[in-house]
Enzyme design. Structure first.
Site, PDB file in Angstrom:
ATOM      1  N   LYS A 298      45.999  31.418  92.156  1.00 62.41           N
ATOM      2  CA  LYS A 298      45.066  30.811  92.839  1.00 62.41           C
ATOM      3  C   LYS A 298      43.848  30.585  92.522  1.00 62.41           C
ATOM      4  CE  LYS A 298      47.891  33.352  95.519  1.00 62.41           C
ATOM      5  NZ  LYS A 298      48.498  33.833  95.015  1.00 62.41           N
TER       6      LYS A 298
ATOM      7  N   GLY B  51      43.269  39.483  95.481  1.00 66.36           N
ATOM      8  CA  GLY B  51      42.191  39.855  94.356  1.00 66.36           C
ATOM      9  C   GLY B  51      42.126  38.412  93.471  1.00 66.36           C
ATOM     10  N   HIS B  52      41.420  37.848  94.079  1.00 68.04           N
ATOM     11  CA  HIS B  52      40.974  36.456  93.401  1.00 68.04           C
ATOM     12  C   HIS B  52      40.168  36.765  92.718  1.00 68.04           C
ATOM     13  CE1 HIS B  52      43.731  34.642  97.211  1.00 68.04           C
ATOM     14  NE2 HIS B  52      44.351  35.260  96.261  1.00 68.04           N
TER      15      HIS B  52
ATOM     16  N   ASP C  38      48.977  37.138  92.157  1.00 68.33           N
ATOM     17  CA  ASP C  38      48.777  37.534  90.764  1.00 68.33           C
ATOM     18  C   ASP C  38      48.901  36.228  89.602  1.00 68.33           C
ATOM     19  OD1 ASP C  38      47.549  39.825  91.437  1.00 68.33           O
ATOM     20  OD2 ASP C  38      49.449  40.455  90.554  1.00 68.33           O
TER      21      ASP C  38
ATOM     22  N   GLN D  14      49.019  36.649  97.814  1.00 66.42           N
ATOM     23  CA  GLN D  14      49.911  37.179  97.122  1.00 66.42           C
ATOM     24  C   GLN D  14      51.100  35.967  96.903  1.00 66.42           C
ATOM     25  OE1 GLN D  14      48.624  38.504 100.768  1.00 66.42           O
ATOM     26  NE2 GLN D  14      47.383  40.046  99.356  1.00 66.42           N
TER      27      GLN D  14
HETATM   28  P1  IMP Z   1      50.600  45.893 100.663  1.00 68.94           P
HETATM   29  O1  IMP Z   1      50.402  43.988 100.812  1.00 68.94           O
HETATM   30  O2  IMP Z   1      49.020  46.315 100.077  1.00 68.94           O
HETATM   31  O3  IMP Z   1      51.007  46.521 101.744  1.00 68.94           O
HETATM   32  O4  IMP Z   1      51.724  45.980  99.133  1.00 68.94           O
HETATM   33  C1  IMP Z   1      52.774  45.745  99.551  1.00 68.94           C
HETATM   34  C2  IMP Z   1      53.648  44.969  98.003  1.00 68.94           C
HETATM   35  O5  IMP Z   1      52.304  44.163  98.243  1.00 68.94           O
HETATM   36  C3  IMP Z   1      52.692  45.721  96.979  1.00 68.94           C
HETATM   37  O6  IMP Z   1      54.144  45.501  96.303  1.00 68.94           O
HETATM   38  C4  IMP Z   1      51.932  45.631  96.060  1.00 68.94           C
HETATM   39  O7  IMP Z   1      51.616  45.368  94.761  1.00 68.94           O
HETATM   40  C5  IMP Z   1      51.433  43.370  96.930  1.00 68.94           C
HETATM   41  N1  IMP Z   1      50.870  42.566  96.477  1.00 68.94           N
HETATM   42  C6  IMP Z   1      49.961  43.174  97.070  1.00 68.94           C
HETATM   43  N2  IMP Z   1      49.023  41.659  97.663  1.00 68.94           N
HETATM   44  C7  IMP Z   1      48.992  41.418  96.095  1.00 68.94           C
HETATM   45  C8  IMP Z   1      48.085  40.903  95.014  1.00 68.94           C
HETATM   46  O8  IMP Z   1      46.963  39.940  95.661  1.00 68.94           O
HETATM   47  N3  IMP Z   1      48.606  40.124  94.266  1.00 68.94           N
HETATM   48  C9  IMP Z   1      49.951  40.631  93.772  1.00 68.94           C
HETATM   49  N4  IMP Z   1      50.711  41.599  94.377  1.00 68.94           N
HETATM   50  C10 IMP Z   1      50.202  42.198  95.949  1.00 68.94           C
END
Ligand code: IMP
Length: 421
Positions: A16, A40-41, A13, A223
């Protein structure tokens, strides 16, 4: 052959999406190398907002090609919807979006297992519940289904049959849940053959050819470094490698093909989901930053945890990725603060150590705020002197130059210091 990697230096977040869209004006090809619809970009163009989950964020420019590399996992239903939303905004993107046949598919049982596991408090990570983690688990357990499998009905049915027998045992015996029906899954997924057939390409070869033609390529990270499966705050991480190493394995690109690395960090810090966060603010500071920065998850809508900029954590991420240049985003969110804090070390250690992150208490310095709107500012010299001081202090602490400053969602709310791409 200029190529640029764009990676997040915090817990995702970082903004990017906007930076990738901004720099894509000059690029021919933008390649996503890891993650899936957990990302979520957000990109805003002419009052329209698009949230990208799987499609590369640079595709809104009419001349760009987007590719989804083999390091990614794909939820076909989400991809289909996303393509439709992009096409509503910019017209057809057929012949502009391609997918590696080696991408793993997120299957219905992945989403169910992600959800069921999150409901057990001792196992909860605070995931996005999009099935991303369980899909990567299956990849490494060598029981995953890939886009290539979907292209042959016989292969798909055969592999699904074998995997589903195991998954149903797990669902029924461990989670006391209902088993899934093979026919229903096959029917749903085989409909996506039509979606994938025209999209499938050798993306590694496409990137190589684009670079050989002297055209520009952007490697799009999702991420952030502190969520990396190896280098993040394990186990509170995602299941892929958002760090620069993920580009080689996720796209079939050699390390020497990565010319420059741009690290993106927010002017403060946020985190969504559970896990350590040394500079997490008090409820008051956290909620002020959340409200001013609109800090709610682009994928799940969850409220993000907020706090001050953590310089040692960003310095760590710069090291892990070999970052050359920095983009600092959302500086405008700090416009109204009387004072701004910046963590420059911890009581326990000078460097960020991920496995000790829950035990680190930051040492802050306090800088004077600028208490003035930065909206519409186009040159570094025109920023309030306190804002420039804040940026200089960050540069000093992380030993890396800032080359791009973002002051809002729109493309033109950007200060580019030097043309580096
Ligand atoms: P997962 O990727 O859904 O397995 O989540 C694992 C961890 O990564 C959790 O803390 C999510 O909130 C975090 N996370 C996954 N994708 C994003 C992203 O695009 N932005 C911020 N946090 C993310």
């Amino acid at each position: 052959m200029p190529s640029l990697a764009i990676v997040g230096l915090q817990w995702g977040d970082e903004g990017k999406g906007k930076i990738i869209d901004f720099l894509s004006e000059k690029a021919s090809l933008i390649a996503r190398y890891q993650g899936g619809p957990n990302a979520g970009h957000t990109v805003r163009v002419k009052n329209k907002r698009m949230v990208f989950h799987q499609v590369p964020s640079g595709i809104l420019h009419p001349h760009t090609i987007g590719v989804i590399g083999q390091g990614c996992v794909i939820d076909p239903a989400i991809l289909k919807k996303e393509i439709e939303s992009v096409e509503e905004m910019v017209g057809s993107i057929s012949e502009r979006l391609f997918v590696s046949p080696e991408c793993h598919l997120i299957m219905p049982y992945h989403k169910i297992i992600d959800e069921l596991r999150e409901n057990v408090s001792s196992q909860s990570i605070g995931t996005t519940k999009r099935g991303v983690g369980p899909a990567y688990e299956d990849k490494y357990a060598r029981v995953g289904l890939r886009v290539a499998d979907l292209l042959s009905e016989e292969t798909f049915r055969d592999k699904l049959k074998r995997v589903l027998a195991q998954k149903n045992l797990l669902l029924m015996e461990i989670y006391k849940a209902e088993p899934l029906k093979e026919r229903e899954i096959s029917e749903e997924y085989l409909r996506y053959q039509q979606l994938f057939k025209p999209l499938v390409r050798d993306v590694s070869l496409m990137i190589e050819q684009t670079l050989r033609e002297g055209k520009r390529v952007i490697f799009e990270g999702a991420q952030g470094t502190l969520l990396d499966i190896t280098y993040g705050t394990y186990p509170y991480v995602t299941s892929s490698a958002p760090t620069v190493g993920g580009i080689c394995t996720g796209l079939g690109v050699g390390p020497k093909r990565i010319d420059k690395v741009l690290g993106v960090a927010k002017a403060y810090t946020t985190r969504v989901g559970y896990g350590p966060f040394p500079t997490e603010g008090s409820e008051t500071i956290s909620s002020i930053l959340r409200e001013r920065g609109g800090e709610f998850g682009a994928t799940t809508g969850r409220a993000r945890r907020c706090g001050w900029f953590d310089a040692p954590a960003v310095r760590y991420s710069i090291r892990i990725n070999g970052v050359d240049l920095l983009a600092i985003t959302k500086l405008d969110v700090l416009d109204d603060f009387e004072e701004i804090k910046l963590a420059i070390g911890y009581k326990e250690t000078d460097e960020f150590i991920p496995y000790l992150a829950s035990k680190l208490s930051p040492n802050y310095i306090t800088l004077k705020g600028w208490k003035r709107s930065t909206k519409g500012i186009k040159r570094l010299e025109d920023l309030p002197k306190e804002a420039r001081r804040y940026l200089e202090k960050i540069e000093e602490e992380v030993h890396t130059p800032i080359n791009l400053i973002s002051l809002g969602e729109e493309r033109d709310s950007t200060i580019l210091l030097e043309d580096f791409f």
